[in-house]
Design a protein around this motif. Structure first.
Motif, PDB file in Angstrom:
ATOM      1  N   ARG A 177      -1.787   4.277  54.638  1.00 33.47           N
ATOM      2  CA  ARG A 177      -2.613   4.295  53.439  1.00 33.47           C
ATOM      3  C   ARG A 177      -3.065   2.880  53.095  1.00 33.47           C
ATOM      4  NH1 ARG A 177      -1.352   4.489  48.074  1.00 33.47           N
ATOM      5  NH2 ARG A 177       0.744   3.967  48.707  1.00 33.47           N
ATOM      6  N   ARG A 178      -2.118   1.942  53.187  1.00 31.90           N
ATOM      7  CA  ARG A 178      -2.467   0.555  52.858  1.00 31.90           C
ATOM      8  C   ARG A 178      -3.474   0.000  53.840  1.00 31.90           C
ATOM      9  NH1 ARG A 178       3.732  -0.873  52.345  1.00 31.90           N
ATOM     10  NH2 ARG A 178       4.098   0.065  50.311  1.00 31.90           N
ATOM     11  N   LEU A 179      -3.315   0.399  55.128  1.00 29.32           N
ATOM     12  CA  LEU A 179      -4.224  -0.104  56.144  1.00 29.32           C
ATOM     13  C   LEU A 179      -5.640   0.410  55.891  1.00 29.32           C
ATOM     14  CD1 LEU A 179      -3.660  -1.952  58.470  1.00 29.32           C
ATOM     15  CD2 LEU A 179      -3.600   0.035  59.997  1.00 29.32           C
TER      16      LEU A 179
ATOM     17  N   VAL B 226      -9.066  -1.717  55.131  1.00 27.28           N
ATOM     18  CA  VAL B 226     -10.357  -1.593  55.828  1.00 27.28           C
ATOM     19  C   VAL B 226     -11.475  -1.391  54.814  1.00 27.28           C
ATOM     20  CG1 VAL B 226     -11.702  -0.171  57.417  1.00 27.28           C
ATOM     21  CG2 VAL B 226      -9.326  -0.768  57.960  1.00 27.28           C
ATOM     22  N   ILE B 227     -11.208  -0.543  53.819  1.00 31.10           N
ATOM     23  CA  ILE B 227     -12.228  -0.318  52.782  1.00 31.10           C
ATOM     24  C   ILE B 227     -12.546  -1.634  52.071  1.00 31.10           C
ATOM     25  CG2 ILE B 227     -12.726   0.843  50.590  1.00 31.10           C
ATOM     26  CD1 ILE B 227     -11.000   3.175  51.604  1.00 31.10           C
ATOM     27  N   ALA B 228     -11.485  -2.385  51.728  1.00 31.92           N
ATOM     28  CA  ALA B 228     -11.695  -3.669  51.037  1.00 31.92           C
ATOM     29  C   ALA B 228     -12.530  -4.602  51.903  1.00 31.92           C
ATOM     30  CB  ALA B 228     -10.355  -4.306  50.697  1.00 31.92           C
ATOM     31  N   LEU B 229     -12.266  -4.576  53.211  1.00 36.53           N
ATOM     32  CA  LEU B 229     -13.023  -5.430  54.128  1.00 36.53           C
ATOM     33  C   LEU B 229     -14.499  -5.040  54.130  1.00 36.53           C
ATOM     34  CD1 LEU B 229     -12.913  -7.643  56.319  1.00 36.53           C
ATOM     35  CD2 LEU B 229     -12.605  -5.824  57.997  1.00 36.53           C
ATOM     36  N   ILE B 230     -14.748  -3.720  54.166  1.00 35.79           N
ATOM     37  CA  ILE B 230     -16.139  -3.258  54.166  1.00 35.79           C
ATOM     38  C   ILE B 230     -16.844  -3.679  52.874  1.00 35.79           C
ATOM     39  CG2 ILE B 230     -17.598  -1.191  54.150  1.00 35.79           C
ATOM     40  CD1 ILE B 230     -15.450   0.105  55.988  1.00 35.79           C
ATOM     41  N   VAL B 231     -16.133  -3.522  51.753  1.00 31.22           N
ATOM     42  CA  VAL B 231     -16.716  -3.926  50.467  1.00 31.22           C
ATOM     43  C   VAL B 231     -17.068  -5.412  50.495  1.00 31.22           C
ATOM     44  CG1 VAL B 231     -16.198  -4.297  48.025  1.00 31.22           C
ATOM     45  CG2 VAL B 231     -15.585  -2.143  49.117  1.00 31.22           C
ATOM     46  N   LEU B 232     -16.150  -6.221  51.010  1.00 32.00           N
ATOM     47  CA  LEU B 232     -16.389  -7.663  51.052  1.00 32.00           C
ATOM     48  C   LEU B 232     -17.613  -7.974  51.913  1.00 32.00           C
ATOM     49  CD1 LEU B 232     -15.658 -10.567  50.451  1.00 32.00           C
ATOM     50  CD2 LEU B 232     -14.038 -10.516  52.340  1.00 32.00           C
ATOM     51  N   LEU B 233     -17.699  -7.330  53.086  1.00 36.34           N
ATOM     52  CA  LEU B 233     -18.843  -7.578  53.966  1.00 36.34           C
ATOM     53  C   LEU B 233     -20.148  -7.188  53.277  1.00 36.34           C
ATOM     54  CD1 LEU B 233     -17.393  -6.440  57.410  1.00 36.34           C
ATOM     55  CD2 LEU B 233     -17.876  -8.768  56.625  1.00 36.34           C
TER      56      LEU B 233
ATOM     57  N   PHE C  72      -0.796 -10.482  49.902  1.00 39.75           N
ATOM     58  CA  PHE C  72      -1.640 -11.581  50.399  1.00 39.75           C
ATOM     59  C   PHE C  72      -2.883 -11.028  51.105  1.00 39.75           C
ATOM     60  CE2 PHE C  72       2.017 -14.857  50.782  1.00 39.75           C
ATOM     61  CZ  PHE C  72       1.807 -15.202  49.464  1.00 39.75           C
ATOM     62  N   ALA C  73      -2.651 -10.060  51.991  1.00 42.27           N
ATOM     63  CA  ALA C  73      -3.772  -9.524  52.771  1.00 42.27           C
ATOM     64  C   ALA C  73      -4.838  -8.936  51.849  1.00 42.27           C
ATOM     65  CB  ALA C  73      -3.264  -8.469  53.737  1.00 42.27           C
ATOM     66  N   TYR C  74      -4.394  -8.155  50.862  1.00 41.65           N
ATOM     67  CA  TYR C  74      -5.361  -7.571  49.926  1.00 41.65           C
ATOM     68  C   TYR C  74      -6.048  -8.659  49.092  1.00 41.65           C
ATOM     69  CZ  TYR C  74      -4.780  -2.542  50.516  1.00 41.65           C
ATOM     70  OH  TYR C  74      -4.822  -1.270  50.995  1.00 41.65           O
ATOM     71  N   SER C  75      -5.265  -9.653  48.665  1.00 43.32           N
ATOM     72  CA  SER C  75      -5.847 -10.710  47.830  1.00 43.32           C
ATOM     73  C   SER C  75      -6.929 -11.461  48.592  1.00 43.32           C
ATOM     74  CB  SER C  75      -4.769 -11.690  47.373  1.00 43.32           C
ATOM     75  OG  SER C  75      -3.830 -11.029  46.572  1.00 43.32           O
ATOM     76  N   VAL C  76      -6.679 -11.692  49.898  1.00 47.58           N
ATOM     77  CA  VAL C  76      -7.654 -12.403  50.717  1.00 47.58           C
ATOM     78  C   VAL C  76      -9.002 -11.693  50.686  1.00 47.58           C
ATOM     79  CG1 VAL C  76      -8.251 -12.882  53.125  1.00 47.58           C
ATOM     80  CG2 VAL C  76      -6.039 -13.581  52.226  1.00 47.58           C
ATOM     81  N   LEU C  77      -8.974 -10.359  50.631  1.00 47.43           N
ATOM     82  CA  LEU C  77     -10.233  -9.614  50.652  1.00 47.43           C
ATOM     83  C   LEU C  77     -10.770  -9.329  49.248  1.00 47.43           C
ATOM     84  CD1 LEU C  77      -9.390  -7.058  53.471  1.00 47.43           C
ATOM     85  CD2 LEU C  77     -10.747  -9.139  53.631  1.00 47.43           C
ATOM     86  N   LEU C  78      -9.875  -9.010  48.319  1.00 45.34           N
ATOM     87  CA  LEU C  78     -10.348  -8.581  46.993  1.00 45.34           C
ATOM     88  C   LEU C  78     -10.833  -9.749  46.134  1.00 45.34           C
ATOM     89  CD1 LEU C  78      -7.769  -5.838  45.944  1.00 45.34           C
ATOM     90  CD2 LEU C  78     -10.084  -5.561  46.849  1.00 45.34           C
ATOM     91  N   ALA C  79     -10.163 -10.911  46.266  1.00 46.07           N
ATOM     92  CA  ALA C  79     -10.537 -12.022  45.381  1.00 46.07           C
ATOM     93  C   ALA C  79     -11.963 -12.513  45.656  1.00 46.07           C
ATOM     94  CB  ALA C  79      -9.530 -13.155  45.513  1.00 46.07           C
ATOM     95  N   PRO C  80     -12.340 -12.775  46.922  1.00 42.41           N
ATOM     96  CA  PRO C  80     -13.738 -13.167  47.122  1.00 42.41           C
ATOM     97  C   PRO C  80     -14.696 -12.054  46.744  1.00 42.41           C
ATOM     98  CG  PRO C  80     -12.603 -12.957  49.227  1.00 42.41           C
ATOM     99  CD  PRO C  80     -11.558 -12.867  48.167  1.00 42.41           C
TER     100      PRO C  80
END
Lengths: 349, 348, 329
Positions: free
Chosen positions: B22-24, B28-35, B295-303
């Motif tokens: 679920r976290r993974l 991926v969703i967070a990564l897509i949003v960031l992109l 950390f992993a989520y913060s890396v994607l969500l903060a930017p």
């Protein structure tokens, strides 16, 4: 001058009469010394100014034997400012004492529920948008602060208010208002922005008698209420269960005390801007001086008054250019509190 | 100051396989949003420039004036937003783990106070008036003040997080007071500082940002290196020691990482509030108390939060703009409040 | 601590002597009373009208304290205040050397006005231009020190100069400055009649509180004079916001400047872009603008826009810059 010192003494006497039993010898001596120091500081502040006056001139102005500019300077400029520093300082000291004792947390602060940011927003709107008068400013700061506190409380309310949720909502709302404040300051005309920022730093410059009288009247009522609630406060300090066992309705008393503490700080903030750190530092110093176990109100009030007077003296006469008093209290208070807490914690660890 | 009010014993929960998946997926969703936000940040701006021109500006550059606008303005602010956002997010996660306080802000150890004070001195006493000049002052100020706080907050038995926070609050107050004294007596300094205080990722030429990147790199590596020990420390110092965690070393490394990240971000963008506080906090709600996931989520969500705020700041007052530091709180706070009202809030 | 009041008194004395001598020279030894004893002049009063109504002021004030925006205009008209407040170092640095001297000789009464310091200077006139609310806070105190003349921030600069000169008794030099200004305006109108008719101008600016990555198109500042008095065709402020309005725009919008014929931007006395405006000039977009490459972007020096002397220096700079425009093909 005589009226002001009497005011300070009267509070002390009232408290002593009501709770005479609770005051041990040390507290009484310390409070007397503090009261003397406050009086001395007040006299010094009356004697000092960019406009050089001899002690004789000051005395004759106070006793009504001089008229004109010299009388104005002493009676209309210096005296209300000294009175304001004294009364507001005492109010802040008591506010801090009430808060710290009620929440049993040395850093408790009405800022948690967004009051400070809200009152600053209110003040900024009055100064920058409405271009309003002093009394509108007072109203704006009060409305802003209270509205924010109520909004935070309501947004945090969901089948009761839970502390954690209250704090998060408070942080969120404060952050938004903080951003809004930065934006208002950023977009304003430079002169007005600086005037607003001076208010935001907490300043007693240009305080006049009507302002002191209104603020002082509110504070006097609140101080009497605080003195009356000092017994349940001490009981609360022993812990909720112990207090309940002694017949204290814990939740109601706590809420009442918090409102009282906020009201004291709010009055001062509305009157002169947020004069920081006195409410945090004064109770701590008072407790250490009297070596009492809990927080007591009289020493906190006296230390608060002394600190505010001394800080305003430094801000006006020692700093290279006159500064808002709040800047001095932040520097001194922040430094002292840090030193105190750190040395104490070092000893403990 | 609110930092001390809450500390709860933590419950790391049981990590199940399905929880991991679920976290993974969330990641991926967070990564897509960031992109998507990165692309949007280059596409959307005050002037209407067609995607074709944007494409050309990036991949077939010519001296067309619209292309300059893309390459000189939109691209740098997007890159700066990505870098600064990441740094702030991870710094926030670090401070919250370090102090075991889910509401700690990366500025709490004096980073912002140090940076602001150094810039005020640069403006007020040395007459420096440009971003280029502020950058190293801010970074230096942040580093020095955090070291001071570290020294003040240390006892014979190592660093106590509570003491560090206290020291941070007090140093922050003193420097803040001294800074206001300078500002209120010098209209020039006041004028420059009210702009710097808003926090912005615009007009930071990339060749100014590159020298900060190695510091960010070190900060990120350190952050992930201490994530394991921090996980152990979440259970309490005694348990962590029993698991072989070196408390002092972990704390010092974490603080160095935190200072490099938050100090660098503040040096580049000025004080941008709320991102470092909110993102790791929300990440914790999503993934639970495991520091690596946070950390992993913060890396994607903060930017993402930073870029979304920046884009919003460009469109709400067209053709004018609002600095991103003002917008972040208005984007983030309602989300935080909505979450806290609807989700059972979890302490650390 | 002990030396400060002494030094202050010394400075005040110097300033007093200076102001007396200035009044003497300004009035050219006519029927004026500057040579008489202070007691006599105090008795002679005139009434001037300003933002706080009609005020009785001494006929020839000698110890003037200026608070807020009155200091530089008053000095510009040859006044020598004994006390000043609040001008930013960056503003002072733009003044001519002699005016800087005058400013430095005056005692500073602080950004947050120290009323006792004002009183200690024993002024016979106080000239104030600050926000209304600020003035209300200290109106009573100031008037108890000396006659206080106040203008709101929205007072138009020519009216301010007129009333300030009247109150501060520096009308002679105002008259001179005005004549010079009017002739300069007339000459420029004639010289640039063609440009005025045919060319669309735009004035760019940046303020020190401008957001990073933004510039400003507006009609605040010196450009107001080029627009209103000489008649250059600058974009008018959006309706309703007149006369003080500006639009803050991100650098991207620089690409849209091609619709204009001439750009003016803030420069220092040597013609280099000001430090605050430099970020605009440094962008590749700016460097690639056709107007810039063809020499139609002019740096103009604006040392202040609320007194005739400063405005004259602006017009000189504008005149010089316009002369460099490439001839029309």
């Amino acid at each position: 001058m005589s009226t002001r010192v009497d005011f300070g003494r009267r509070v002390l006497v009232l408290r002593r009469r009501r709770f005479a039993a609770r005051f041990d010898w040390r507290s009484v001596v310390i409070c007397s010394v503090l009261a003397l120091a406050v009086a001395g500081m007040a006299v010094l502040a009356l004697m000092t100014g960019s406009f050089q006056l001899s002690p004789g001139e000051v005395v004759s102005a106070l006793t009504g034997r001089t008229s004109g500019l010299v009388r104005d300077i002493v009676v209309e400029w210096r005296l209300p400012r000294v009175a304001a520093a004294l009364v507001f300082g005492a109010a802040l000291g008591v506010s801090g004492a009430v808060f710290q004792s009620t929440l049993r947390n040395p850093l408790a602060d009405p800022g948690i529920i967004g009051f400070s940011q809200g009152s600053y927003t209110g003040a900024l709107i009055v100064i920058l948008v409405v271009n309003g008068t002093y009394w509108q400013l007072v109203g704006g700061a009060l409305i802003g602060g209270v509205a924010t506190a109520v909004a935070v409380y309501l947004l945090a309310y969901r089948r009761g208010v839970q502390g954690f949720r209250l704090i998060i909502v408070g942080i969120g709302i404060s952050a938004m208002l903080g951003s809004l404040n930065t934006w208002l300051i950023l977009k304003a005309d430079l002169d007005q922005a600086m005037a607003a920022a001076t208010w935001g730093a907490g300043s007693l410059n240009g305080v006049s008698w009507p302002q002191v009288a209104v603020g002082g009247a509110f504070i006097a009522v609140l101080l009497v209420l605080a003195a009356m609630s000092s017994r349940p406060m001490r009981q609360l300090e022993l812990g909720d269960d112990a207090a309940a066992a002694q017949g204290v309705w814990v939740s109601a008393v706590r809420l009442g005390l918090i409102v009282l503490g906020v009201a004291l700080t709010a009055t001062v903030t509305a009157a002169s801007g947020p004069i920081a750190f006195i409410s945090l530092v004064a109770p701590q110093i008072g407790r250490r001086l009297t070596r009492s176990a809990g927080i007591t109100l009289a020493p906190a009030a006296l230390v608060g008054a002394l600190l505010c007077l001394a800080a305003d003296y430094i801000a006006q006469h020692v700093a290279p250019t006159p500064l808002p008093v709040g800047i001095i209290t932040v520097i001194l208070g922040g430094g002292y509190l840090g030193w105190l807490l750190i040395t104490e914690a070092r000893r403990r660890l | 100051m609110t930092a001390l009010t809450l500390r709860r014993p933590s419950d790391p929960g049981t990590v199940t396989v399905s929880g991991s998946r679920r976290r993974l997926i969330g990641l991926v969703i967070a990564l897509i949003v960031l992109l998507a936000l990165l692309v949007a940040s280059v596409l959307i701006g005050s002037t209407a420039i067609s995607p074709a021109v944007v494409w050309k500006a990036l991949f077939h550059p010519t001296d067309d004036i619209d292309q300059f606008a893309i390459r000189d303005f939109r691209l740098p602010r997007t890159v700066v937003g990505l870098v600064v956002g990441t740094a702030l997010g991870v710094a926030g996660a670090l401070i919250q783990a370090l102090t075991r306080n889910p509401l700690a802000d990366p500025g709490i150890l004096g980073v912002n106070a140090g940076a602001s004070f150094a810039v005020t001195v640069a403006v007020g006493l040395l007459g420096i008036r440009n971003i280029q000049g502020y950058l190293w002052f801010a970074f230096g100020g942040a580093l020095i003040v955090t070291l001071m706080v570290l020294a003040l907050g240390s006892t014979r038995r190592g660093q106590s997080p509570v003491m560090m926070v206290l020291a941070g609050v007090c140093v922050g107050a003193v420097l803040g007071g001294a800074g206001s004294a300078l500002e209120l007596t010098n209209p020039d300094a006041f004028d420059a500082m009210r702009s710097w205080n808003a926090g912005s990722i615009v007009d930071r030429p990339l060749d100014l940002v590159w020298p900060i990147l190695p510091f960010f790199g070190v900060g990120l590596l350190l952050a992930f290196a201490v994530s394991g020990p921090l996980n152990a420390m979440a259970l309490g110092d005694e348990l962590a020691v029993a698991q072989g965690v070196q408390l002092v070393r972990t704390r010092v490394l974490a603080i160095i990482a935190l200072t490099l990240l938050a100090g660098g971000a503040t040096a580049i963008a000025g004080p941008i509030g709320f991102v470092g506080l909110m993102v790791p906090h929300v990440a914790r709600w999503i993934v639970g108390p495991n520091q690596r996931w946070i950390f992993a989520y913060s890396v994607l969500l903060a930017p993402s939060l930073l870029l979304a705020s920046d884009i919003l700041g460009r469109v709400v007052m067209r053709p004018g703009e609002i600095p991103v530091g003002i917008v972040t709180a208005f984007v983030g706070a309602p989300v935080l409040i909505a979450l806290v009202r609807h989700k059972k809030a979890s302490g650390l | 601590m002990t030396t400060t009041p002494l030094r202050r008194r010394g400075a005040a004395l110097t300033a007093a002597i200076l102001s007396v001598s200035l009044v003497l020279t300004a009035c050219g030894g006519g029927e004026d009373t500057a040579g008489a004893k202070p007691g006599d002049t105090a008795a002679e009063t005139r009434t001037v009208t300003a933002g706080n109504g009609p005020i009785k002021v001494p006929a020839a004030p000698k110890r003037v304290v200026t608070i807020g925006n009155t200091d530089l205009p008053f000095i510009d008209m040859g006044g020598a205040p004994v006390g000043v407040s609040g001008a930013a170092p960056s503003e002072i640095s733009l003044l001519p050397a002699d005016q800087q001297e005058t400013y430095k000789k005056a005692t500073s009464v602080g950004g947050e006005v120290d009323l006792e310091k004002v009183a200690a200077l024993k002024p016979d006139l106080i000239l104030v231009q600050i926000p209304d609310a600020e003035f209300k806070k200290m109106e009573k105190q100031l008037t108890s020190i000396a006659p206080t003349v106040f203008w709101g921030l929205d007072t138009e600069w020519k009216a301010l100069a007129e009333q300030l000169a009247d109150a501060g008794n520096v009308k002679d030099s105002l008259t001179r400055q005005k004549a010079e200004y009017e002739s300069k305006v007339a000459t420029m109108k004639q010289t640039y009649a063609e440009l005025i008719k045919t060319t669309k101008f735009v004035n760019l600016d940046r303020y020190s509180n401008s957001d990073p990555g933004t510039y400003v198109i507006g009609d605040i500042g010196c450009v107001e004079i080029a627009q209103d008095d000489i008649g250059f065709n600058f974009p008018k402020a959006p309706a309703g916001k007149d006369p003080l309005a500006y639009t803050s725009l991100p650098f991207e919008q620089l690409t849209k400047l091609s619709q204009y014929g001439v750009i003016t931007y803030p420069a220092d006395a040597e013609g280099k872009p000001t430090e605050v405006f430099a970020p605009v000039v440094d962008t590749n977009t700016w460097k690639a603008l056709p107007l810039v490459t063809s020499g139609h972007a002019l740096g103009v020096f604006c040392p202040g826009n609320n007194s005739y002397g400063a405005v004259l220096r602006y017009l000189d700079s504008l005149d010089k810059a316009l002369a460099t425009l490439p001839a029309k093909k």
